[in-house]
Write a protein that holds these residues in place. Structure first.
Motif, PDB file in Angstrom:
ATOM      1  N   VAL A  39       0.818  -1.208   0.000  1.00 40.99           N
ATOM      2  CA  VAL A  39       0.000   0.000   0.000  1.00 40.99           C
ATOM      3  C   VAL A  39       0.854   1.260   0.000  1.00 40.99           C
ATOM      4  CG1 VAL A  39      -2.004  -1.081   1.058  1.00 40.99           C
ATOM      5  CG2 VAL A  39      -0.198  -0.142   2.517  1.00 40.99           C
ATOM      6  N   GLU A  40       2.154   1.101  -0.166  1.00 39.07           N
ATOM      7  CA  GLU A  40       3.026   2.272  -0.265  1.00 39.07           C
ATOM      8  C   GLU A  40       2.731   3.025  -1.562  1.00 39.07           C
ATOM      9  OE1 GLU A  40       4.968   3.178   2.154  1.00 39.07           O
ATOM     10  OE2 GLU A  40       4.588   1.384   3.353  1.00 39.07           O
ATOM     11  N   GLU A  41       2.886   4.350  -1.524  1.00 42.20           N
ATOM     12  CA  GLU A  41       2.568   5.171  -2.701  1.00 42.20           C
ATOM     13  C   GLU A  41       3.423   4.817  -3.915  1.00 42.20           C
ATOM     14  OE1 GLU A  41       0.184   7.248  -3.321  1.00 42.20           O
ATOM     15  OE2 GLU A  41      -0.724   7.007  -1.350  1.00 42.20           O
ATOM     16  N   ASP A  42       4.655   4.353  -3.679  1.00 45.23           N
ATOM     17  CA  ASP A  42       5.541   4.037  -4.801  1.00 45.23           C
ATOM     18  C   ASP A  42       5.539   2.544  -5.126  1.00 45.23           C
ATOM     19  OD1 ASP A  42       6.794   3.157  -2.541  1.00 45.23           O
ATOM     20  OD2 ASP A  42       8.769   3.968  -3.033  1.00 45.23           O
ATOM     21  N   ALA A  43       4.569   1.815  -4.626  1.00 49.08           N
ATOM     22  CA  ALA A  43       4.517   0.366  -4.852  1.00 49.08           C
ATOM     23  C   ALA A  43       4.305   0.052  -6.331  1.00 49.08           C
ATOM     24  CB  ALA A  43       3.408  -0.257  -4.022  1.00 49.08           C
ATOM     25  N   ALA A  44       5.004  -0.964  -6.807  1.00 50.24           N
ATOM     26  CA  ALA A  44       4.857  -1.408  -8.187  1.00 50.24           C
ATOM     27  C   ALA A  44       3.628  -2.300  -8.322  1.00 50.24           C
ATOM     28  CB  ALA A  44       6.100  -2.178  -8.616  1.00 50.24           C
ATOM     29  N   PRO A  45       3.054  -2.374  -9.511  1.00 48.70           N
ATOM     30  CA  PRO A  45       1.911  -3.274  -9.715  1.00 48.70           C
ATOM     31  C   PRO A  45       2.307  -4.728  -9.493  1.00 48.70           C
ATOM     32  CG  PRO A  45       2.103  -1.690 -11.522  1.00 48.70           C
ATOM     33  CD  PRO A  45       3.370  -1.586 -10.732  1.00 48.70           C
ATOM     34  N   ILE A  46       1.402  -5.500  -8.960  1.00 44.81           N
ATOM     35  CA  ILE A  46       1.641  -6.932  -8.793  1.00 44.81           C
ATOM     36  C   ILE A  46       1.674  -7.588 -10.169  1.00 44.81           C
ATOM     37  CG2 ILE A  46      -0.788  -7.650  -8.597  1.00 44.81           C
ATOM     38  CD1 ILE A  46       0.113  -9.466  -6.267  1.00 44.81           C
ATOM     39  N   ILE A 223       5.041  -8.667   2.851  1.00 42.86           N
ATOM     40  CA  ILE A 223       3.820  -8.879   3.637  1.00 42.86           C
ATOM     41  C   ILE A 223       3.354  -7.560   4.232  1.00 42.86           C
ATOM     42  CG2 ILE A 223       2.953  -9.902   5.784  1.00 42.86           C
ATOM     43  CD1 ILE A 223       4.457 -12.429   5.061  1.00 42.86           C
ATOM     44  N   SER A 224       2.060  -7.310   4.152  1.00 40.64           N
ATOM     45  CA  SER A 224       1.440  -6.135   4.762  1.00 40.64           C
ATOM     46  C   SER A 224       0.614  -6.584   5.961  1.00 40.64           C
ATOM     47  CB  SER A 224       0.540  -5.411   3.756  1.00 40.64           C
ATOM     48  OG  SER A 224       1.304  -4.891   2.683  1.00 40.64           O
ATOM     49  N   LEU A 225       0.652  -5.817   7.011  1.00 42.26           N
ATOM     50  CA  LEU A 225      -0.059  -6.147   8.242  1.00 42.26           C
ATOM     51  C   LEU A 225      -1.213  -5.179   8.445  1.00 42.26           C
ATOM     52  CD1 LEU A 225      -0.115  -7.810  10.896  1.00 42.26           C
ATOM     53  CD2 LEU A 225       1.411  -6.074  11.882  1.00 42.26           C
ATOM     54  N   ARG A 226      -2.419  -5.710   8.533  1.00 37.85           N
ATOM     55  CA  ARG A 226      -3.582  -4.860   8.764  1.00 37.85           C
ATOM     56  C   ARG A 226      -3.721  -4.596  10.268  1.00 37.85           C
ATOM     57  NH1 ARG A 226      -8.162  -3.660   5.709  1.00 37.85           N
ATOM     58  NH2 ARG A 226      -8.029  -5.505   4.371  1.00 37.85           N
ATOM     59  N   GLY A 230      -7.888  -0.950  10.586  1.00 37.46           N
ATOM     60  CA  GLY A 230      -8.106  -1.267   9.179  1.00 37.46           C
ATOM     61  C   GLY A 230      -7.002  -0.815   8.251  1.00 37.46           C
ATOM     62  N   LYS A 231      -6.089   0.015   8.728  1.00 37.00           N
ATOM     63  CA  LYS A 231      -4.996   0.493   7.887  1.00 37.00           C
ATOM     64  C   LYS A 231      -3.844  -0.508   7.891  1.00 37.00           C
ATOM     65  CE  LYS A 231      -6.116   5.383   8.501  1.00 37.00           C
ATOM     66  NZ  LYS A 231      -5.618   6.720   8.938  1.00 37.00           N
ATOM     67  N   PHE A 232      -3.003  -0.395   6.863  1.00 38.74           N
ATOM     68  CA  PHE A 232      -1.891  -1.321   6.713  1.00 38.74           C
ATOM     69  C   PHE A 232      -0.563  -0.691   7.103  1.00 38.74           C
ATOM     70  CE2 PHE A 232      -4.905  -3.410   3.863  1.00 38.74           C
ATOM     71  CZ  PHE A 232      -4.687  -4.751   4.175  1.00 38.74           C
ATOM     72  N   VAL A 233       0.329  -1.543   7.627  1.00 40.05           N
ATOM     73  CA  VAL A 233       1.732  -1.191   7.827  1.00 40.05           C
ATOM     74  C   VAL A 233       2.557  -2.322   7.237  1.00 40.05           C
ATOM     75  CG1 VAL A 233       1.272   0.158   9.910  1.00 40.05           C
ATOM     76  CG2 VAL A 233       1.839  -2.285  10.103  1.00 40.05           C
ATOM     77  N   THR A 234       3.825  -2.074   7.050  1.00 45.23           N
ATOM     78  CA  THR A 234       4.708  -3.101   6.515  1.00 45.23           C
ATOM     79  C   THR A 234       4.866  -4.223   7.529  1.00 45.23           C
ATOM     80  OG1 THR A 234       5.901  -1.471   5.207  1.00 45.23           O
ATOM     81  CG2 THR A 234       7.006  -3.572   5.605  1.00 45.23           C
ATOM     82  N   GLY A 235       4.720  -5.457   7.069  1.00 45.43           N
ATOM     83  CA  GLY A 235       4.834  -6.613   7.941  1.00 45.43           C
ATOM     84  C   GLY A 235       6.219  -7.212   7.908  1.00 45.43           C
ATOM     85  N   PRO A 236       6.384  -8.460   8.381  1.00 43.19           N
ATOM     86  CA  PRO A 236       7.691  -9.122   8.358  1.00 43.19           C
ATOM     87  C   PRO A 236       8.178  -9.328   6.932  1.00 43.19           C
ATOM     88  CG  PRO A 236       5.954 -10.669   8.934  1.00 43.19           C
ATOM     89  CD  PRO A 236       5.335  -9.310   8.960  1.00 43.19           C
ATOM     90  N   ALA A 371      -3.858 -15.695  -4.299  1.00 47.91           N
ATOM     91  CA  ALA A 371      -2.605 -15.395  -3.611  1.00 47.91           C
ATOM     92  C   ALA A 371      -2.449 -13.910  -3.313  1.00 47.91           C
ATOM     93  CB  ALA A 371      -1.421 -15.875  -4.441  1.00 47.91           C
ATOM     94  N   THR A 372      -2.155 -13.611  -2.066  1.00 48.63           N
ATOM     95  CA  THR A 372      -1.797 -12.265  -1.636  1.00 48.63           C
ATOM     96  C   THR A 372      -0.836 -12.401  -0.464  1.00 48.63           C
ATOM     97  OG1 THR A 372      -2.687 -10.085  -1.035  1.00 48.63           O
ATOM     98  CG2 THR A 372      -3.737 -12.011  -0.025  1.00 48.63           C
ATOM     99  N   GLN A 373      -0.489 -11.301   0.201  1.00 47.42           N
ATOM    100  CA  GLN A 373       0.420 -11.338   1.351  1.00 47.42           C
ATOM    101  C   GLN A 373      -0.082 -10.366   2.408  1.00 47.42           C
ATOM    102  OE1 GLN A 373       4.191 -13.375   0.765  1.00 47.42           O
ATOM    103  NE2 GLN A 373       2.098 -14.154   0.789  1.00 47.42           N
ATOM    104  N   ILE A 374      -1.114 -10.798   3.124  1.00 44.36           N
ATOM    105  CA  ILE A 374      -1.739  -9.969   4.154  1.00 44.36           C
ATOM    106  C   ILE A 374      -1.807 -10.756   5.463  1.00 44.36           C
ATOM    107  CG2 ILE A 374      -3.884  -8.853   4.888  1.00 44.36           C
ATOM    108  CD1 ILE A 374      -4.517  -8.285   1.965  1.00 44.36           C
ATOM    109  N   LEU A 375      -1.416 -10.140   6.528  1.00 42.29           N
ATOM    110  CA  LEU A 375      -1.611 -10.666   7.873  1.00 42.29           C
ATOM    111  C   LEU A 375      -2.467  -9.677   8.660  1.00 42.29           C
ATOM    112  CD1 LEU A 375       1.948 -12.045   8.790  1.00 42.29           C
ATOM    113  CD2 LEU A 375      -0.081 -13.365   8.161  1.00 42.29           C
ATOM    114  N   PRO A 376      -3.240 -10.125   9.655  1.00 40.98           N
ATOM    115  CA  PRO A 376      -3.322 -11.512  10.103  1.00 40.98           C
ATOM    116  C   PRO A 376      -4.156 -12.381   9.182  1.00 40.98           C
ATOM    117  CG  PRO A 376      -4.815 -10.142  11.369  1.00 40.98           C
ATOM    118  CD  PRO A 376      -4.023  -9.202  10.492  1.00 40.98           C
TER     119      PRO A 376
END
Length: 398
Positions: A39-46, A223-226, A230-236, A371-376
Motif C-alpha cells: 500500500v506504499e505510494e511508490d509500490a509497483a503493480p503486482i 507482507i502487509s499487516l492490517r 483497518g490500515k496497513f503497515v509493513t509486515g515481516p 494469492a496475496t500477502q496480508i496478515l493476520p
C-alpha cells in the motif's frame, strides 16, 4: 466487487492479488492480477509471476513428497515411524493441571505414530502457540513460541496434546513428515523436492532457501499487516524470515509463484500424473475419518480456527459431516451451498496464513489459487474476495 478499485494505491487500498484457474492440461481457464505489491505510494503493480511466502501451501508439496516415498516402498502409511523419528516418538503427552505452581502434567505416550497420522494431523503434535498448556510448558523453560523457527527439533520438540489417532490438531505433523522424507532419502526435504517435484514440473520459482534462487527473492511480494483500525503497515520480510535455515519446514516456509503452484495442482488433475500414481492421488481425495470418530470430531472443533476461509464461513453443527480430511488437506464429502457461496463435493483445499487459498476438484477438472500477502490470517477482505472467486470458479467450464 470492483477488484481494481479495492486494491488501488493509497492508505485505503489493499495489497494486490493474483488469481488463476487451471485445467488438467495445465491451461489457464482464467487468470488475473489486480493491485500493487503493497500500500506504499511508490509500490509497483503486482505481476502474474510475483512470488509469495506461501506458509501452509507448503503442506501439499510435502504430502506429495511423502507419498512418493510410499510408492517407492520406503515406508507404508501405517507402520510406526519410531525408528526413523525417535525424537518424535520420545515426546511425552501434556495435560493441564489444577496446580497454579505447576500448570501442566507430563506422561509417557503409548501409541505409535504413523505417516498417516502425520499427513492427517492426528499425531498429537500441535503448534505451540495454539495450545495454552504447551505455551505454559514453553514459559516454564523461559521460551516463547517457536512455531515458525526453521529448526524441526527445536521448534516442534515440545510435548504432544493427545495420543496418536485419538483426536485432530492442526500443527507441525507435516513438518515431521518432511523431516522423515529427508531421512528416508539421506538428504534434506528441500533437495529432495528440487529433484523430485520442482525439476520435473519446471518449477523454477519455488524454494525454501531464497539465497539459492535470488530471482525468487527479487520478485517476492512483501507482507502487509492490517492494524485494528483497518490500515496497513509493513509486515515481516517473509513468513519464515529467520536465517540461516537449519531445516526446510514441510508445513511452511516455501516461496513460490502462482504459475509454479498451479503446475502441481494441474498435475493432480491428470489421468496420468507426473508426480504420483493415479491411485495415490485417489487416496489424497479419500476422506480419512469416520463421521463421529474422535479425529473427525477434533477436526470439526478446530474448524472455526483453521477452516473458515475454506468453507465459506459456514462453520456450524450442520457442516460437521460435510468436513473431512484427505491426505494433506481438507476434503468436502458433500456440496456446501449458501446464498453467496458454493464448494462442490470432492474438493480438496487448504490455505496459507498470509491469506492465500488453493482448491482442486477432479470431477470438475479445475483447480484454482488465490494469492496475496496480508496478515493476520482470515482477513475479512481477502476471505470475502476468495469466497466470491471460488463460487464463480466452480461454474466455469474446464
Amino acid at each position: 466487487m470492483d477488484i481494481e478499485k479495492a486494491t488501488a494505491k493509497g492508505s485505503n487500498g489493499v495489497p494486490g492479488v493474483v488469481m488463476a484457474v487451471v485445467n488438467k492440461d495445465g491451461d489457464y481457464v482464467f487468470k488475473e492480477t489486480a493491485g500493487y505489491l503493497s500500500v506504499e505510494e511508490d509500490a509497483a503493480p503486482i505481476q502474474f509471476d510475483t512470488t509469495f511466502s506461501v506458509a501452509s501451501f507448503t503442506k501439499l508439496i510435502t504430502t506429495i513428497a511423502a507419498l512418493q516415498c510410499v510408492e517407492r516402498g520406503q515406508i507404508t502409511l501405517d507402520e510406526p515411524t519410531d525408528k526413523l523419528l525417535p525424537e518424535l516418538a520420545a515426546l511425552p503427552l501434556i495435560e493441564p493441571a489444577e496446580n497454579a505452581e505447576q500448570p501442566f502434567m507430563l506422561k509417557e505416550a503409548t501409541n505409535n505414530i504413523t505417516l498417516r497420522h502425520l499427513l492427517t494431523h492426528t499425531s498429537g503434535v500441535c503448534y505451540d502457540v495454539m495450545d495454552p498448556t504447551v505455551m505454559a510448558w514453553r514459559a516454564s523453560r523461559g521460551e516463547e513460541s517457536m512455531a515458525t523457527k526453521p529448526d524441526i527439533l527445536k521448534a516442534f520438540g515440545h510435548p504432544r496434546i493427545f495420543e496418536a489417532g485419538e483426536s485432530w490438531s492442526y500443527g507441525p505433523s507435516i513438518d515431521w513428515a518432511g523431516f522423515l522424507v529427508g531421512r528416508l532419502n539421506k538428504t534434506t526435504l528441500g533437495e529432495y523436492c528440487e529433484e523430485n517435484i520442482f525439476t520435473p514440473l519446471k518449477m523454477e520459482s519455488t524454494t525454501w532457501r531464497l539465497d539459492q534462487k535470488p530471482s525468487v527473492e527479487e520478485r517476492l511480494m512483501p507482507i502487509s499487516l492490517r492494524m485494528p483500525d483497518g490500515k496497513f503497515v509493513t509486515g515481516p520480510a517473509n513468513f519464515v524470515s529467520e536465517r540461516p535455515i537449519v531445516d526446510e519446514l514441510g508445513g511452511a516456509g516455501l516461496h513460490t509463484s502462482v504459475p509454479d503452484y498451479t503446475r502441481v495442482l494441474a498435475d493432480l488433475l491428470k489421468e496420468s500424473p507426473t508426480l504420483l500414481k493415479k491411485e495415490t492421488v485417489d487416496m489424497m481425495f479419500t476422506p480419512q475419518f469416520e463421521v463421529g470418530s474422535k479425529p473427525h470430531d477434533g477436526e470439526y472443533k478446530q474448524a472455526a480456527l483453521t477452516s473458515r476461509g475454506l468453507v465459506g464461513g459456514t462453520i456450524h453443527e450442520g457442516i460437521r459431516p460435510i468436513l473431512n480430511f484427505g491426505l494433506g488437506a481438507m476434503v468436502t464429502v458433500e456440496d456446501i451451498k449458501t446464498d453467496v457461496y458454493y464448494k462442490p463435493k470432492g474438493t480438496l483445499s487448504w490455505s496459507g496464513m498470509p491469506n492465500l487459498v488453493w482448491a482442486i476438484n477432479r470431477e470438475l477438472g479445475l483447480a484454482w489459487v488465490y494469492a496475496t500477502q496480508i496478515l493476520p490470517w482470515d482477513d475479512d477482505f481477502s476471505f470475502n474476495l476468495a469466497m466470491q472467486f471460488e463460487t464463480k470458479v466452480w461454474k466455469m467450464k474446464p
